[in-house]
Design a protein around this motif. Structure first.
Motif, short mmCIF file in Angstrom:
data_model
loop_
_atom_site.label_atom_id
_atom_site.label_comp_id
_atom_site.label_asym_id
_atom_site.label_seq_id
_atom_site.Cartn_x
_atom_site.Cartn_y
_atom_site.Cartn_z
N UNK A 47 19.17 -2.35 46.58
CA UNK A 47 19.46 -0.92 46.66
C UNK A 47 18.43 -0.12 45.86
N UNK A 48 18.06 -0.62 44.70
CA UNK A 48 17.13 0.09 43.83
C UNK A 48 15.73 0.16 44.44
N UNK A 49 15.34 -0.88 45.14
CA UNK A 49 13.95 -0.95 45.63
C UNK A 49 13.83 -0.81 47.14
N UNK A 50 14.95 -0.70 47.85
CA UNK A 50 14.90 -0.79 49.30
C UNK A 50 13.93 0.22 49.90
N UNK A 51 13.26 -0.29 50.91
CA UNK A 51 12.22 0.49 51.52
C UNK A 51 12.68 1.00 52.87
N UNK A 52 13.20 0.12 53.66
CA UNK A 52 13.36 0.40 55.06
C UNK A 52 14.24 -0.70 55.63
N UNK A 53 14.59 -0.58 56.88
CA UNK A 53 15.35 -1.67 57.46
C UNK A 53 15.94 -1.26 58.79
N UNK A 54 16.31 -2.25 59.58
CA UNK A 54 16.91 -1.92 60.86
C UNK A 54 18.32 -1.39 60.68
N UNK A 55 18.59 -0.28 61.29
CA UNK A 55 19.90 0.31 61.24
C UNK A 55 20.39 0.33 62.68
N UNK A 56 21.23 -0.65 63.01
CA UNK A 56 21.54 -0.85 64.42
C UNK A 56 22.99 -0.53 64.68
N UNK A 57 23.20 0.37 65.59
CA UNK A 57 24.53 0.75 65.97
C UNK A 57 24.72 0.30 67.42
N UNK A 58 25.47 -0.75 67.61
CA UNK A 58 25.51 -1.34 68.95
C UNK A 58 26.74 -0.86 69.72
N UNK A 59 26.46 -0.18 70.82
CA UNK A 59 27.53 0.37 71.64
C UNK A 59 27.58 -0.30 73.00
N UNK A 60 26.47 -0.97 73.34
CA UNK A 60 26.35 -1.50 74.69
C UNK A 60 26.72 -2.98 74.71
#
Lengths: 247, 402
Positions: free
Chosen positions: B118-131
């Motif tokens: 949490x302190x160092x997080x840069x980026x990441x996949x944020x996936x919301x799957x509806x299909x």
């Protein structure tokens, strides 16, 4: 064909075989009978190369060549086959895959071409049918969940597929009912040939009614103590081993 | 003194001081990184990682052709992360502070890696799957630079009600220089959702790969994880699964194959919080060389979680006398009508079947290989071919080298 000379073997430093002399002639069936603990199974394991046993003296010559320095797989390639008293279950390895790997490994080591999948399956099918081994069994992991009779038939199927020259049967009759025994014996008899030799190890004479031996040896306390013809087995059935157990 | 506050200092110096990161920073300042003084960290020592002097990785281009990476499907949605930064993808993690904390994780006061992420997080996949039936593929590349780096990607996966989805993650290396990874994953499955989550870790040696995953599974939903651990000199993955409502389930199955001086740790914690839930943990380890393996698995059954079906089995094969395996299976059960089982075995390759196969003419090396494959066995059965086939190849490739 196979000469066993003054064979001594130990397990955990205990001597089990105490100087065995035995000659297996081509085209003949040799029975080795003996009481429990006489060294029958040890003999079969030592001939097939199990590493738990240490050979302390003697030699085993196949066509004049000592096989004792060979690994189990080299002996198999040279034509030695042991049908186990208690066939091993190998979970996760499909029977057909196992057979194909073994057949092709042995062919390769013998300098023969590997069987293509079609020829292999044809050969497997024809042998399996003769032994009453169902397709469904061939798809299962080797020996896993097989009944005692099924396991023994699977041993004979492997024997037929690998085309060995020295065929050792260790208490193949144990755990078989009379019908299963007949099927197994027929399978073995079908493999009898002038260039093959059989070593049939058994406690009881029953098996020898179906696989009729040319020579019968009595093994007791790690030594061959008597040799005779098929009639010796019948005689043992009546008198038991009492006369042969060393004091 | 349970904590070692000073051992996180080199990372803290570089942490971002965004307001919502305050709790994570505070946690790291007071506790530092986990050490073997903590019960659940007894077998895995992060001292080397803590002293690595790694700096948070900044965004760089991939020193390779992204198309040449081992993608498993042409048609999947693809994400590529290099050192924790997205290089390819169509979604970004929105920084939403209240979505970041999984307080349920910190029950034992030892989840400092989550705080560090949490302190160092840069980026990441944020996936919301509806299909329904969607497949997502994520490749994390650790790409070595001049100095040791730390990648801190964060993954969030949400699967909508009555939707099935597959997410494949691979951890790969480009170059040999050290890039450590501290990855955190949040998974949220809505009622009736189903997620197949496959993770293959093939990082380079001399690297540390840390994975903390927290999954919340709603009514009738199921979380199915498969993993294959092959790489990194030190890896630890934690699966925390909360079965939150009736008839939810999870399965965590995988193999850790290690040799040389590799250290691999899989730690699983399944919380049965409702009745009629099922969980399965099936772990297989193969250790060669001087490798050290760890499996810690816990099934926790709440008082209300009647009719729980909990299963845990860890089998380990030791190919070397110098390797070490540590297993800690645990059941903690407060309900009275449950079916729970656990077991572990650790042993050498059985010589009897080996002899049997050799007596049939199969050369020793081939017989060993067949037995090892059989040991891995059915772990990956049922996976779709596009992922099952590459996994089988990786396993065979590993077996051919030990």
């Amino acid at each position: 064909m196979l000469q066993i000379k003054n064979l001594h073997a130990t397990i955990d430093e205990k001597e089990i075989l105490k100087g065995i002399d035995l000659t297996l002639e081509a085209g003949k069936v040799h029975a080795v009978m003996g009481p429990n603990g006489s060294g029958k199974s040890t003999l079969s394991y030592v001939l097939s190369g199990r590493e738990d046993y240490a050979v302390t003296d003697g030699e085993v010559l196949l066509d004049g060549k000592n096989i004792l320095a060979m690994s189990p797989e080299e002996r198999a390639a040279a034509g030695v086959f042991l049908a186990f008293q208690y066939p091993i279950e190998i979970p996760g390895v499909q029977t057909t895959t196992f057979l194909k790997t073994a057949v092709n490994a042995v062919r390769k080591a013998r300098g023969e071409p590997e069987l293509d999948p079609v020829s292999f399956l044809k050969k497997l099918k024809s042998n399996a049918e003769k032994l009453g081994v169902r397709d469904e069994m061939l798809k299962r992991p080797l020996n896993v969940g097989f009944s005692g009779g099924e396991k023994k038939r699977m041993e004979i199927l492997q024997m037929a597929m690998l085309e060995p020259r020295v065929l050792i049967l260790d208490e193949t009759d144990s755990g078989l009912d009379i019908d299963a025994l007949k099927i197994v014996a027929e399978g073995v008899n079908a493999l009898r040939a002038p260039d093959r030799t059989f070593l049939v190890i058994t406690h009881y004479q029953r098996l020898l009614d179906y696989i009729v031996p040319d020579v019968v040896h009595v093994l007791s306390a790690g030594k061959i103590v008597k040799t005779g013809g098929a009639e010796l087995a019948k005689q043992l059935e009546e008198t038991g081993y009492a006369g042969y157990i060393a004091a | 003194m349970k904590y070692t506050p000073a051992n996180a200092e080199s990372f803290l110096a570089q942490a971002e001081e965004a307001g919502w990161k305050a709790p994570a920073l505070e946690q790291l300042r007071t506790r530092g990184l986990p050490t073997p003084k903590l019960e659940r960290w007894k077998y895995t020592n992060l001292a080397g990682f803590a002293q690595s002097g790694a700096k948070p990785a900044t965004k760089v281009a991939l020193n390779a052709n992204p198309v040449a990476l081992p993608w498993m499907l042409q048609t999947s949605r693809k994400f590529l992360f290099v050192n924790g930064h997205m290089v390819l993808g169509d979604a970004r993690l929105k920084v939403v502070p209240d979505n970041l904390e999984s307080s349920a994780l910190d029950r034992f006061g030892d989840e400092m890696l989550w705080a560090l992420n949490t302190a160092l997080m840069s980026d990441g996949p944020n996936i919301n799957i509806l299909e329904d039936g969607a497949v997502f593929e994520i490749i994390h590349v650790g790409q070595g630079g001049d100095a040791p780096l730390l990648a801190s990607p964060r993954t969030a996966i949400r699967v909508a009600t009555n939707t099935s989805a597959t997410v494949i993650e691979q951890f790969l290396a480009v170059g040999d220089a050290p890039v450590h990874t501290n990855h955190a994953t949040e998974i949220n499955l809505k009622p009736g959702a189903k997620l197949n989550h496959i993770r293959i870790q093939m990082e380079a040696s001399e690297r540390t790969v840390l994975n903390t995953l927290h999954a919340r599974v709603a009514r009738d939903a199921s979380y199915n994880a498969h993993f294959l651990n092959l790489g990194a000199s030190l890896s630890r993955q934690e699966y925390w699964v909360e079965l939150e409502d009736n008839n939810s389930s999870c399965a965590i199955k995988g193999a850790q194959l290690m040799h040389g001086r590799q250290h691999m740790d899989t730690t699983v914690h399944v919380d049965h919080k409702a009745p009629h839930c099922a969980s399965n943990q099936t772990i297989r380890n193969v250790l060669a060389g001087e490798a050290v393996g760890v499996f810690q698995g816990k099934i926790h059954v709440d008082r209300v979680a009647q009719k729980t079906d909990g299963y845990q089995l860890c089998n380990t094969l030791m190919l070397s006398e110098r390797a070490t395996m540590n297993t800690k299976p645990e059941l903690e059960i407060y309900a009275d009508d449950v079916k729970c089982s656990h077991g572990t075995t650790t042993g050498k390759l059985d010589e009897t079947p080996l002899f049997y196969m050799r007596a049939r003419g199969i050369p020793e090396a081939e017989a060993r290989r067949m037995m090892l494959l059989a040991f891995i066995g059915d772990l990956y059965d049922g996976l779709p071919e596009f992922v099952g086939t590459p996994i089988a190849k990786h396993v065979e490739g590993w077996l051919n080298h030990v």
